[in-house]
Write a protein that holds these residues in place. Sequence first.
Motif, PDB file in Angstrom:
ATOM      1  N   VAL A 192       0.837  -1.203   0.000  1.00 28.65           N
ATOM      2  CA  VAL A 192       0.000   0.000   0.000  1.00 28.65           C
ATOM      3  C   VAL A 192       0.870   1.250   0.000  1.00 28.65           C
ATOM      4  O   VAL A 192       0.578   2.232  -0.700  1.00 28.65           O
ATOM      5  CB  VAL A 192      -0.976  -0.023   1.183  1.00 28.65           C
ATOM      6  CG1 VAL A 192      -1.635   1.351   1.377  1.00 28.65           C
ATOM      7  CG2 VAL A 192      -2.043  -1.088   0.978  1.00 28.65           C
ATOM      8  N   GLU A 193       1.942   1.234   0.768  1.00 30.19           N
ATOM      9  CA  GLU A 193       2.859   2.381   0.772  1.00 30.19           C
ATOM     10  C   GLU A 193       3.480   2.583  -0.606  1.00 30.19           C
ATOM     11  O   GLU A 193       3.660   3.716  -1.064  1.00 30.19           O
ATOM     12  CB  GLU A 193       3.949   2.187   1.830  1.00 30.19           C
ATOM     13  CG  GLU A 193       3.440   2.322   3.258  1.00 30.19           C
ATOM     14  CD  GLU A 193       2.750   3.660   3.505  1.00 30.19           C
ATOM     15  OE1 GLU A 193       3.328   4.713   3.139  1.00 30.19           O
ATOM     16  OE2 GLU A 193       1.631   3.654   4.053  1.00 30.19           O
ATOM     17  N   LEU A 194       3.802   1.486  -1.282  1.00 32.23           N
ATOM     18  CA  LEU A 194       4.352   1.586  -2.636  1.00 32.23           C
ATOM     19  C   LEU A 194       3.301   2.116  -3.608  1.00 32.23           C
ATOM     20  O   LEU A 194       3.618   2.898  -4.520  1.00 32.23           O
ATOM     21  CB  LEU A 194       4.853   0.218  -3.098  1.00 32.23           C
ATOM     22  CG  LEU A 194       6.121  -0.297  -2.405  1.00 32.23           C
ATOM     23  CD1 LEU A 194       6.407  -1.736  -2.830  1.00 32.23           C
ATOM     24  CD2 LEU A 194       7.311   0.591  -2.705  1.00 32.23           C
ATOM     25  N   GLN A 195       2.040   1.701  -3.431  1.00 28.90           N
ATOM     26  CA  GLN A 195       0.959   2.255  -4.256  1.00 28.90           C
ATOM     27  C   GLN A 195       0.842   3.765  -4.049  1.00 28.90           C
ATOM     28  O   GLN A 195       0.716   4.528  -5.013  1.00 28.90           O
ATOM     29  CB  GLN A 195      -0.371   1.582  -3.921  1.00 28.90           C
ATOM     30  CG  GLN A 195      -0.519   0.158  -4.416  1.00 28.90           C
ATOM     31  CD  GLN A 195      -1.839  -0.461  -3.963  1.00 28.90           C
ATOM     32  OE1 GLN A 195      -2.389  -0.079  -2.938  1.00 28.90           O
ATOM     33  NE2 GLN A 195      -2.330  -1.428  -4.722  1.00 28.90           N
ATOM     34  N   LYS A 196       0.856   4.186  -2.797  1.00 27.91           N
ATOM     35  CA  LYS A 196       0.749   5.607  -2.496  1.00 27.91           C
ATOM     36  C   LYS A 196       1.884   6.403  -3.135  1.00 27.91           C
ATOM     37  O   LYS A 196       1.662   7.472  -3.728  1.00 27.91           O
ATOM     38  CB  LYS A 196       0.748   5.822  -0.972  1.00 27.91           C
ATOM     39  CG  LYS A 196      -0.512   5.346  -0.285  1.00 27.91           C
ATOM     40  CD  LYS A 196      -0.410   5.569   1.233  1.00 27.91           C
ATOM     41  CE  LYS A 196      -1.675   5.119   1.933  1.00 27.91           C
ATOM     42  NZ  LYS A 196      -1.579   5.298   3.419  1.00 27.91           N
ATOM     43  N   LYS A 197       3.069   5.861  -3.042  1.00 28.88           N
ATOM     44  CA  LYS A 197       4.226   6.536  -3.634  1.00 28.88           C
ATOM     45  C   LYS A 197       4.084   6.595  -5.154  1.00 28.88           C
ATOM     46  O   LYS A 197       4.404   7.621  -5.770  1.00 28.88           O
ATOM     47  CB  LYS A 197       5.508   5.792  -3.253  1.00 28.88           C
ATOM     48  CG  LYS A 197       6.783   6.453  -3.756  1.00 28.88           C
ATOM     49  CD  LYS A 197       8.013   5.697  -3.263  1.00 28.88           C
ATOM     50  CE  LYS A 197       9.278   6.371  -3.778  1.00 28.88           C
ATOM     51  NZ  LYS A 197      10.495   5.639  -3.306  1.00 28.88           N
ATOM     52  N   ALA A 198       3.577   5.527  -5.743  1.00 22.76           N
ATOM     53  CA  ALA A 198       3.455   5.480  -7.206  1.00 22.76           C
ATOM     54  C   ALA A 198       2.483   6.519  -7.732  1.00 22.76           C
ATOM     55  O   ALA A 198       2.709   7.103  -8.810  1.00 22.76           O
ATOM     56  CB  ALA A 198       3.018   4.084  -7.641  1.00 22.76           C
ATOM     57  N   VAL A 199       1.392   6.761  -7.006  1.00 19.27           N
ATOM     58  CA  VAL A 199       0.371   7.703  -7.491  1.00 19.27           C
ATOM     59  C   VAL A 199       0.505   9.085  -6.859  1.00 19.27           C
ATOM     60  O   VAL A 199      -0.297   9.977  -7.128  1.00 19.27           O
ATOM     61  CB  VAL A 199      -1.055   7.159  -7.284  1.00 19.27           C
ATOM     62  CG1 VAL A 199      -1.223   5.833  -8.014  1.00 19.27           C
ATOM     63  CG2 VAL A 199      -1.388   6.987  -5.805  1.00 19.27           C
ATOM     64  N   GLY A 200       1.493   9.255  -5.991  1.00 23.85           N
ATOM     65  CA  GLY A 200       1.751  10.568  -5.404  1.00 23.85           C
ATOM     66  C   GLY A 200       0.838  10.965  -4.277  1.00 23.85           C
ATOM     67  O   GLY A 200       0.546  12.136  -4.079  1.00 23.85           O
ATOM     68  N   LEU A 201       0.376   9.978  -3.476  1.00 19.69           N
ATOM     69  CA  LEU A 201      -0.465  10.290  -2.326  1.00 19.69           C
ATOM     70  C   LEU A 201       0.361  10.430  -1.057  1.00 19.69           C
ATOM     71  O   LEU A 201       1.412   9.820  -0.917  1.00 19.69           O
ATOM     72  CB  LEU A 201      -1.511   9.168  -2.134  1.00 19.69           C
ATOM     73  CG  LEU A 201      -2.556   9.046  -3.232  1.00 19.69           C
ATOM     74  CD1 LEU A 201      -3.485   7.879  -2.932  1.00 19.69           C
ATOM     75  CD2 LEU A 201      -3.353  10.332  -3.378  1.00 19.69           C
TER      76      LEU A 201
END
Length: 238
Positions: free
Chosen positions: A229-238
């Motif tokens: 989830v942290e990697l997802q957030k980083k990928a989309v800029g959240l």
Amino acid sequence: MRPSGRAPHEMRAVSFERGVTKHAEGSCLVRFGDTHVLCTASLEERVPPFLKGKGAGWVTAEYGMLPRSTHERMRREASQGKQSGRTQEIQRLIGRSLRSVVDMKLLGERQISIDCDVIQADGGTRTASITGAWIALYDCVQWMMNRSMISISPIKDHVAAISCGIYRGVPVADLDYPEDSEAETDANFVMTGKGGICEIQGTAEAEPFSQEELMSLLGLARTSIADLVELQKKAVGL
């Protein structure tokens, strides 16, 4: 010792590449080590018949493996005239997982179709598909918001997935193919960013597994999915 040399809790290298196709409203190439899946999100101004006139949308998914995604060429399922039971099971899992974090009313009477095409398989294709599909879905929703089609994002939370298993008596996270093919227990976990459980699939390949082993796998899954989830957030800029 794991064949890859990873520690029991250690995932493979995970990456997300967004915007990899020209025409799709959202797309992501997700890599879990040597497992690579192209996820695309397509917006359609229609809903399934059972939702017509109800003011709610729908999210669905399709899944497939390219002929040389594995060691030997497999026939395209289209050439056989039907999908395998495995394919149907996986695409239903992907759809259920994504719908668990989407407010269908906010989506309006529209359908987002997610296509997950496995380019290269080395274990964990369904879990990689779910994790990458969330990125494609997010980008599709942003595409809609940028065009004032909706004012509030219908995405309520993140969703990600990981495989875990008992390999040579040891609970491990993120099985690659050599581990998956020999694991005594094989399980897939789908969870939200808030820690909610969407689905658990677990199978004993040899001896039945214990409740204690299941809880060990669940613990590994929670940690791994939090990292995803942290990697997802980083990928989309959240």
